[in-house]
Write a protein that holds these residues in place. Structure first.
Motif, mmCIF file in Angstrom:
data_model
loop_
_atom_site.group_PDB
_atom_site.id
_atom_site.type_symbol
_atom_site.label_atom_id
_atom_site.label_comp_id
_atom_site.label_asym_id
_atom_site.label_seq_id
_atom_site.Cartn_x
_atom_site.Cartn_y
_atom_site.Cartn_z
ATOM 1 N N TYR A 1 0.858 -1.183 0.000
ATOM 2 C CA TYR A 1 0.000 0.000 0.000
ATOM 3 C C TYR A 1 0.899 1.240 0.000
ATOM 4 O O TYR A 1 1.572 1.497 1.000
ATOM 5 N N PRO A 2 0.960 2.012 -1.094
ATOM 6 C CA PRO A 2 1.797 3.212 -1.120
ATOM 7 C C PRO A 2 1.294 4.239 -0.102
ATOM 8 O O PRO A 2 0.115 4.564 -0.063
ATOM 9 N N ALA A 3 2.204 4.736 0.730
ATOM 10 C CA ALA A 3 1.846 5.747 1.737
ATOM 11 C C ALA A 3 2.364 7.125 1.336
ATOM 12 O O ALA A 3 1.676 8.119 1.504
ATOM 13 N N ASP A 4 3.600 7.189 0.843
ATOM 14 C CA ASP A 4 4.204 8.445 0.383
ATOM 15 C C ASP A 4 4.157 9.554 1.433
ATOM 16 O O ASP A 4 3.837 10.698 1.127
ATOM 17 N N LEU A 5 4.469 9.200 2.686
ATOM 18 C CA LEU A 5 4.531 10.199 3.754
ATOM 19 C C LEU A 5 5.978 10.632 3.942
ATOM 20 O O LEU A 5 6.852 10.259 3.158
ATOM 21 N N ASP B 1 5.759 3.014 2.326
ATOM 22 C CA ASP B 1 4.781 1.978 1.993
ATOM 23 C C ASP B 1 4.401 1.210 3.262
ATOM 24 O O ASP B 1 5.197 1.106 4.204
ATOM 25 N N VAL B 2 3.195 0.644 3.242
ATOM 26 C CA VAL B 2 2.763 -0.325 4.244
ATOM 27 C C VAL B 2 2.594 -1.638 3.498
ATOM 28 O O VAL B 2 2.050 -1.664 2.390
ATOM 29 N N VAL B 3 3.086 -2.735 4.080
ATOM 30 C CA VAL B 3 3.071 -4.030 3.403
ATOM 31 C C VAL B 3 2.366 -5.069 4.278
ATOM 32 O O VAL B 3 2.673 -5.193 5.460
ATOM 33 N N ARG B 4 1.415 -5.790 3.688
ATOM 34 C CA ARG B 4 0.843 -6.940 4.391
ATOM 35 C C ARG B 4 1.790 -8.103 4.134
ATOM 36 O O ARG B 4 1.851 -8.634 3.036
ATOM 37 N N THR B 5 2.552 -8.492 5.156
ATOM 38 C CA THR B 5 3.548 -9.545 4.981
ATOM 39 C C THR B 5 2.976 -10.931 5.230
ATOM 40 O O THR B 5 3.643 -11.919 4.939
ATOM 41 N N GLY B 6 1.753 -10.998 5.773
ATOM 42 C CA GLY B 6 1.162 -12.316 5.920
ATOM 43 C C GLY B 6 -0.075 -12.345 6.783
ATOM 44 O O GLY B 6 -0.368 -11.424 7.536
ATOM 45 N N ASP B 7 -0.781 -13.455 6.644
ATOM 46 C CA ASP B 7 -1.977 -13.773 7.415
ATOM 47 C C ASP B 7 -2.000 -15.298 7.452
ATOM 48 O O ASP B 7 -2.593 -15.944 6.595
ATOM 49 N N PHE B 8 -1.289 -15.878 8.426
ATOM 50 C CA PHE B 8 -1.017 -17.310 8.394
ATOM 51 C C PHE B 8 -0.953 -17.865 9.808
ATOM 52 O O PHE B 8 -0.205 -17.367 10.645
ATOM 53 N N GLU B 9 -1.761 -18.890 10.072
ATOM 54 C CA GLU B 9 -1.742 -19.619 11.343
ATOM 55 C C GLU B 9 -1.786 -18.711 12.560
ATOM 56 O O GLU B 9 -0.992 -18.845 13.499
ATOM 57 N N GLY B 10 -2.719 -17.758 12.545
ATOM 58 C CA GLY B 10 -2.921 -16.905 13.704
ATOM 59 C C GLY B 10 -1.930 -15.774 13.852
ATOM 60 O O GLY B 10 -1.861 -15.140 14.900
ATOM 61 N N HIS B 11 -1.148 -15.497 12.809
ATOM 62 C CA HIS B 11 -0.195 -14.387 12.815
ATOM 63 C C HIS B 11 -0.487 -13.473 11.633
ATOM 64 O O HIS B 11 -0.629 -13.941 10.504
#
Length: 197
Positions: free
Chosen positions: A148-152, A157-167
Motif C-alpha cells: 500500500y503506497p503511503a508516500d509520507l 509503503d505499508v506491506v501486508r507480509t502475511g496472514d497465516f496460522e494466527g499471525h
C-alpha cells in the motif's frame, strides 16, 4: 485517516494540547507504550536532553505476549502524516492481541518465507498474534495490497507480509530508520504505531 491536515497548519496551542489530550485518553484506556532516549535529542540551555513533544523516542524492539485472549481480526490499516511523525493505525475487531515490533533486513511472506519486493532505507516489522486478516469463510478483512503506497515523510509503503496460522504481519517501509512508539487504544480496539520523520 490519510493525511488529515496539512503539516504546520495547526496553531501552537493546538499542537501543545493534542499530545496532552492523547496522553490523558491513552492513560485512561490502559496503554502499553514504549519510550527511551531520543535518537535525535533536543537540548535545553543547560544542556539537558529533552524529547520533542509528541515525537516517538525509541528504536528498541517491542514484544508483548498475551495469553488467553481471543483471536483479533485486522479490519483496516490506516496511515497519516503528523508534524513530527507518521502514524499507522491498525483497526481490530475483538481483543488486542500480543505483538512484536522489530527491525528486519527485508520483508518476507509469513508462511512461505518468500521475499517481498519492497524498497526502502529501513524496514520495521509488526507481527500480531493471535490474529487474522480474514473472516471465518477465508475472505480478507483487510482489503487490497499486499503493498500500500503511503508516500509520507518517512513512511513510504505499508506491506501486508502475511496472514497465516494466527499471525498477521504488517511491514512499514521507511526512508530511514527512526524512533518509533507503539500504543494501544480502545473503543474501538486498535494499535497505534508512530514513526518519527
Amino acid at each position: 485517516m490519510r493525511p488529515s491536515s496539512p503539516a504546520g497548519g495547526r496553531s501552537a496551542r493546538s499542537r501543545l494540547a493534542a499530545p496532552l489530550v492523547c496522553l490523558a485518553l491513552l492513560t485512561a484506556c490502559g496503554t502499553a507504550t514504549q519510550s527511551a532516549v531520543p535518537e535525535t535529542p533536543f537540548t535545553t540551555e543547560s544542556g539537558a536532553v529533552i524529547p520533542e513533544p509528541g515525537a516517538p523516542t525509541s528504536t528498541a524492539e517491542v514484544d508483548v505476549e498475551r495469553k488467553g485472549v481471543g483471536t483479533a481480526v485486522v479490519t483496516a490499516v490506516r496511515y497519516a502524516a503528523h508534524d513530527t511523525y507518521d502514524r499507522v493505525v491498525i483497526d481490530l475487531e475483538g481483543d488486542i492481541p500480543g505483538y512484536n515490533v522489530r527491525w528486519v533486513d527485508e520483508f518476507v511472506q509469513v508462511g512461505s518465507g518468500k521475499p517481498i519486493d519492497a524498497r526502502g532505507g529501513a524496514y520495521l516489522q509488526l507481527t500480531l498474534h493471535p490474529a487474522n486478516a480474514h473472516d471465518e469463510n477465508g475472505r480478507p478483512t483487510w482489503q487490497g495490497g499486499p503493498i500500500y503506497p503511503a508516500d509520507l515523510r518517512n513512511l513510504t509503503d505499508v506491506v501486508r507480509t502475511g496472514d497465516f496460522e494466527g499471525h498477521v504481519g504488517i511491514g512499514l517501509v521507511l526512508a530511514r530508520q527512526a524512533a518509533f512508539q507503539l500504543s494501544e487504544a480502545s473503543s474501538p480496539n486498535r494499535l497505534v504505531l508512530d514513526v518519527a520523520h
